[in-house]
Design an enzyme around this catalytic site. Structure first.
Site, mmCIF file in Angstrom:
data_model
loop_
_atom_site.group_PDB
_atom_site.id
_atom_site.type_symbol
_atom_site.label_atom_id
_atom_site.label_comp_id
_atom_site.label_asym_id
_atom_site.label_seq_id
_atom_site.Cartn_x
_atom_site.Cartn_y
_atom_site.Cartn_z
ATOM 1 N N ARG A 114 0.814 -1.222 0.000
ATOM 2 C CA ARG A 114 0.000 0.000 0.000
ATOM 3 C C ARG A 114 0.851 1.277 0.000
ATOM 4 O O ARG A 114 0.467 2.284 0.574
ATOM 5 C CB ARG A 114 -0.961 0.020 1.203
ATOM 6 C CG ARG A 114 -1.919 -1.149 1.256
ATOM 7 C CD ARG A 114 -2.885 -1.169 0.079
ATOM 8 N NE ARG A 114 -3.799 -2.290 0.201
ATOM 9 C CZ ARG A 114 -3.575 -3.502 -0.336
ATOM 10 N NH1 ARG A 114 -2.478 -3.723 -1.047
ATOM 11 N NH2 ARG A 114 -4.450 -4.471 -0.170
ATOM 12 N N CYS A 163 -10.646 1.686 3.623
ATOM 13 C CA CYS A 163 -9.936 1.139 4.782
ATOM 14 C C CYS A 163 -9.070 2.221 5.417
ATOM 15 O O CYS A 163 -8.308 2.900 4.730
ATOM 16 C CB CYS A 163 -9.069 -0.042 4.368
ATOM 17 S SG CYS A 163 -10.014 -1.540 4.000
ATOM 18 N N GLU A 233 -3.645 3.833 6.295
ATOM 19 C CA GLU A 233 -3.727 3.638 4.844
ATOM 20 C C GLU A 233 -4.346 4.881 4.209
ATOM 21 O O GLU A 233 -3.938 5.322 3.148
ATOM 22 C CB GLU A 233 -4.560 2.407 4.500
ATOM 23 C CG GLU A 233 -4.671 2.142 3.017
ATOM 24 C CD GLU A 233 -5.279 0.793 2.687
ATOM 25 O OE1 GLU A 233 -5.934 0.687 1.639
ATOM 26 O OE2 GLU A 233 -5.106 -0.161 3.478
#
Length: 240
Positions: A114, A163, A233
């Site tokens: 990520r 998320c 994130e």
């Protein structure tokens, strides 16, 4: 500040001090190549996946349901269900404000879970992906299967920034948050989803400050309960 669709960005109520650039109107190339596909940075991932299914290009079905852009997917190394952009990326064309665009090969781009190590001012104009030939019907079916799994497990249709935390090495962030007893935890209009605890929903006119305060509560409780410090994130930008 460069944005795709801003799908995993939390903008503070003080706004952005400066210019905000998006390529969703300008960088919209979408074409098949010998190895796979070339997509402009402003192309939405849903449109890219539809193109892949139509043209029999397999390898991205796990990204179904992610609403961002191709450029944003590169910057965040977007992924789900075991698939990440880094796995298929062969190169990008990018530019800095006031500068010319240049090609950067995949092996020159440090990418991890990520995250992509690119200068913040770099604007991703285009990306190239290497994909596998496949049956259009089977690819479309695989994408639908991914969507159906996500609809059951994630709060689709509710307002959120996706998320909130990256999954740590100790397991899924959502599970750790759930085990800390935080499902349904609320600050103002922001609430931890009862369906998937790694989503914070805007349930009753939440402010960015509500969300940010709830993020810190979740982070502290998980650290206390599990000894794990969750890493964001979602990207938080702007002035308080």
């Amino acid at each position: 500040l460069t944005l795709g669709r801003g799908t995993n960005v939390l903008v503070r109520s003080g706004g952005i001090e400066g210019a905000v650039l998006t390529g969703t109107k300008a960088f919209t190339t979408l074409e098949r190549t010998d190895d796979g596909v070339r997509a402009g940075g402003g192309v939405g991932l849903p449109r890219l996946l539809e193109f892949c299914a139509t043209n029999g290009l397999a390898g991205l079905s796990g990204l179904a349901g992610i609403p961002g852009t191709a450029g944003g997917a590169v910057v965040t190394n977007a992924g789900s269900f075991g698939v990440a952009i880094a796995d298929r990326l062969t190169g990008i064309r990018a530019s800095r404000p006031g500068g010319e665009s240049s090609y950067i090969a995949r092996d020159e781009i440090p990418m991890s879970y990520r995250r992509t190590e690119l200068p913040g001012e770099l604007f991703v104009e285009e990306m190239e992906l290497a994909l596998d030939p496949g049956d259009p019907g089977e690819i479309a079916a695989a994408q639908r299967e991914t969507l159906e799994k996500k609809w059951k497990r994630q709060p689709y249709g509710m307002r959120s920034a996706g998320c909130i935390f990256k999954n740590p090495g100790e397991g899924a962030a959502g599970r750790l948050i759930d085990e800390a007893g935080l499902k349904g935890k609320r600050v103002g209009g922001a609430v931890v989803s009862d369906l998937h605890a790694n989503f914070i929903l805007n349930d009753r006119g939440a402010t960015a400050e509500d969300v940010e305060e709830l993020i810190e509560i979740v982070r502290e409780r998980v650290a206390s309960a599990a000894g794990v410090t969750l890493e964001l994130e979602v990207e938080i930008v702007g002035r308080r």
